[in-house]
Motif scaffolding. Structure first.
Motif, mmCIF file in Angstrom:
data_model
loop_
_atom_site.group_PDB
_atom_site.id
_atom_site.type_symbol
_atom_site.label_atom_id
_atom_site.label_comp_id
_atom_site.label_asym_id
_atom_site.label_seq_id
_atom_site.Cartn_x
_atom_site.Cartn_y
_atom_site.Cartn_z
ATOM 1 N N ILE A 32 116.765 30.839 98.699
ATOM 2 C CA ILE A 32 116.870 29.444 98.280
ATOM 3 C C ILE A 32 115.570 29.043 97.584
ATOM 4 C CG2 ILE A 32 117.115 27.061 99.091
ATOM 5 C CD1 ILE A 32 118.594 28.190 101.527
ATOM 6 N N PRO A 33 115.644 28.461 96.377
ATOM 7 C CA PRO A 33 114.427 27.967 95.729
ATOM 8 C C PRO A 33 113.704 26.993 96.657
ATOM 9 C CG PRO A 33 116.267 27.901 94.205
ATOM 10 C CD PRO A 33 116.835 28.224 95.567
ATOM 11 N N ALA A 34 112.375 27.099 96.678
ATOM 12 C CA ALA A 34 111.603 26.281 97.616
ATOM 13 C C ALA A 34 110.170 26.132 97.117
ATOM 14 C CB ALA A 34 111.620 26.936 98.991
ATOM 15 N N GLU A 35 109.428 25.274 97.804
ATOM 16 C CA GLU A 35 108.007 25.104 97.501
ATOM 17 C C GLU A 35 107.242 24.734 98.767
ATOM 18 O OE1 GLU A 35 107.821 20.547 95.874
ATOM 19 O OE2 GLU A 35 108.552 22.051 94.469
ATOM 20 N N GLU A 61 110.651 31.159 96.871
ATOM 21 C CA GLU A 61 111.969 31.129 97.499
ATOM 22 C C GLU A 61 111.822 31.332 98.996
ATOM 23 O OE1 GLU A 61 112.268 34.075 94.907
ATOM 24 O OE2 GLU A 61 112.469 32.510 93.400
ATOM 25 N N VAL A 62 112.783 30.807 99.726
ATOM 26 C CA VAL A 62 112.912 31.112 101.144
ATOM 27 C C VAL A 62 113.980 32.189 101.239
ATOM 28 C CG1 VAL A 62 113.561 30.249 103.416
ATOM 29 C CG2 VAL A 62 112.274 28.795 101.879
ATOM 30 N N VAL A 63 113.641 33.286 101.898
ATOM 31 C CA VAL A 63 114.611 34.367 102.073
ATOM 32 C C VAL A 63 114.937 34.510 103.554
ATOM 33 C CG1 VAL A 63 113.977 35.607 99.979
ATOM 34 C CG2 VAL A 63 112.831 36.181 102.109
ATOM 35 N N TYR A 64 116.221 34.728 103.804
ATOM 36 C CA TYR A 64 116.738 34.859 105.167
ATOM 37 C C TYR A 64 117.195 36.299 105.381
ATOM 38 C CZ TYR A 64 116.833 29.757 105.327
ATOM 39 O OH TYR A 64 116.490 28.421 105.313
ATOM 40 N N PRO A 65 116.472 37.060 106.208
ATOM 41 C CA PRO A 65 116.901 38.438 106.473
ATOM 42 C C PRO A 65 118.295 38.471 107.090
ATOM 43 C CG PRO A 65 114.633 38.134 107.163
ATOM 44 C CD PRO A 65 115.179 36.764 106.836
ATOM 45 N N ALA A 66 119.065 39.478 106.687
ATOM 46 C CA ALA A 66 120.427 39.655 107.197
ATOM 47 C C ALA A 66 120.390 40.114 108.649
ATOM 48 C CB ALA A 66 121.164 40.677 106.340
ATOM 49 N N GLU A 67 121.476 39.830 109.353
ATOM 50 C CA GLU A 67 121.636 40.266 110.743
ATOM 51 C C GLU A 67 121.357 41.765 110.836
ATOM 52 O OE1 GLU A 67 122.187 39.638 114.672
ATOM 53 O OE2 GLU A 67 122.418 38.052 113.188
ATOM 54 N N GLY A 68 120.535 42.142 111.774
ATOM 55 C CA GLY A 68 120.219 43.548 111.975
ATOM 56 C C GLY A 68 119.081 44.073 111.112
ATOM 57 N N HIS A 69 118.578 43.248 110.188
ATOM 58 C CA HIS A 69 117.490 43.690 109.302
ATOM 59 C C HIS A 69 116.182 42.946 109.529
ATOM 60 C CE1 HIS A 69 119.720 46.445 106.718
ATOM 61 N NE2 HIS A 69 120.738 45.603 106.811
ATOM 62 N N TYR A 70 116.180 41.961 110.435
ATOM 63 C CA TYR A 70 115.001 41.107 110.575
ATOM 64 C C TYR A 70 113.741 41.908 110.891
ATOM 65 C CZ TYR A 70 112.070 37.115 111.391
ATOM 66 O OH TYR A 70 111.051 36.201 111.279
ATOM 67 N N VAL A 98 104.748 28.015 108.009
ATOM 68 C CA VAL A 98 104.499 26.943 107.055
ATOM 69 C C VAL A 98 105.767 26.104 106.926
ATOM 70 C CG1 VAL A 98 105.161 28.358 105.061
ATOM 71 C CG2 VAL A 98 103.590 26.478 104.741
ATOM 72 N N GLU A 99 105.584 24.815 106.647
ATOM 73 C CA GLU A 99 106.717 23.937 106.368
ATOM 74 C C GLU A 99 107.089 24.091 104.894
ATOM 75 O OE1 GLU A 99 108.675 21.790 108.324
ATOM 76 O OE2 GLU A 99 107.694 23.031 109.844
ATOM 77 N N VAL A 100 108.357 24.350 104.647
ATOM 78 C CA VAL A 100 108.841 24.622 103.303
ATOM 79 C C VAL A 100 109.856 23.552 102.909
ATOM 80 C CG1 VAL A 100 110.058 26.310 101.890
ATOM 81 C CG2 VAL A 100 108.563 27.097 103.725
ATOM 82 N N PRO A 105 118.063 19.055 100.597
ATOM 83 C CA PRO A 105 117.328 18.034 101.350
ATOM 84 C C PRO A 105 116.605 18.591 102.578
ATOM 85 C CG PRO A 105 119.651 17.918 101.870
ATOM 86 C CD PRO A 105 119.499 18.982 100.815
ATOM 87 N N GLU A 106 116.836 19.875 102.907
ATOM 88 C CA GLU A 106 116.277 20.364 104.169
ATOM 89 C C GLU A 106 114.853 20.892 104.043
ATOM 90 O OE1 GLU A 106 117.873 23.995 106.148
ATOM 91 O OE2 GLU A 106 118.684 24.491 104.178
ATOM 92 N N ARG A 107 114.132 20.743 105.134
ATOM 93 C CA ARG A 107 112.810 21.340 105.289
ATOM 94 C C ARG A 107 112.967 22.409 106.358
ATOM 95 N NH1 ARG A 107 108.613 18.366 103.145
ATOM 96 N NH2 ARG A 107 107.088 19.269 104.545
ATOM 97 N N VAL A 108 112.349 23.552 106.133
ATOM 98 C CA VAL A 108 112.452 24.633 107.098
ATOM 99 C C VAL A 108 111.069 25.179 107.420
ATOM 100 C CG1 VAL A 108 114.774 25.318 106.380
ATOM 101 C CG2 VAL A 108 112.804 26.405 105.324
ATOM 102 N N THR A 109 110.962 25.801 108.559
ATOM 103 C CA THR A 109 109.751 26.520 108.928
ATOM 104 C C THR A 109 109.965 27.972 108.549
ATOM 105 O OG1 THR A 109 109.302 25.011 110.764
ATOM 106 C CG2 THR A 109 108.243 27.170 110.849
#
Length: 136
Positions: A32-35, A61-70, A98-100, A105-109
């Protein structure tokens, strides 16, 4: 592991760069594009980016590792960034939460890697965007 949080990437791990396929292809669910707040520099004579804390904006970008790959992704990124969780003071980069702000509209850690070295930093990436900087 209790900290299965995503990663904020800002340099050669981003789509269309050399390390994206080598480290992330087939191992992430989404990007997901992010800053974040910070300042991006090009490491002198090395032509790769380093992130330092600051008030500027860094694009990535924020990248989310797939299940089993974290765990695999975490280990590979720590190695790429020369980060040793047992010896952080002597690591080239240091992994921190870091807060991203995402494009929605979401903010993620997320985890990201900050510069942790005394080598001379080169040119400031004025745009805060490594992709734009590399296109010059």
């Amino acid at each position: 592991m209790s900290d299965r949080i995503p990663f904020f990437i800002y340099g050669s791990l981003r789509k269309s760069f050399e390390n994206h396929d080598a480290y992330l292809k087939g191992k992430i669910d989404k990007e997901i594009p992010a800053e974040i707040k910070g300042t991006l520099y090009e490491v002198k004579d090395e032509y790769y980016p380093c992130l330092v804390k600051g008030k500027g904006i860094v694009i990535g970008e924020v990248v989310y590792p797939a299940e089993g790959h974290y765990n695999q992704v975490l280990k590979m990124l720590d190695q790429l960034e020369d980060y040793d969780c047992n010896n952080p003071e002597n690591s080239l980069y240091i992994r921190e939460k870091v807060e991203v702000e995402t494009s929605g509209p979401e903010r993620v850690t997320a985890w990201t890697y900050y510069w942790n070295n005394q080598l001379p930093i080169g040119v400031k990436v004025e745009s805060g965007d490594w992709k734009k900087h590399r296109e010059k």
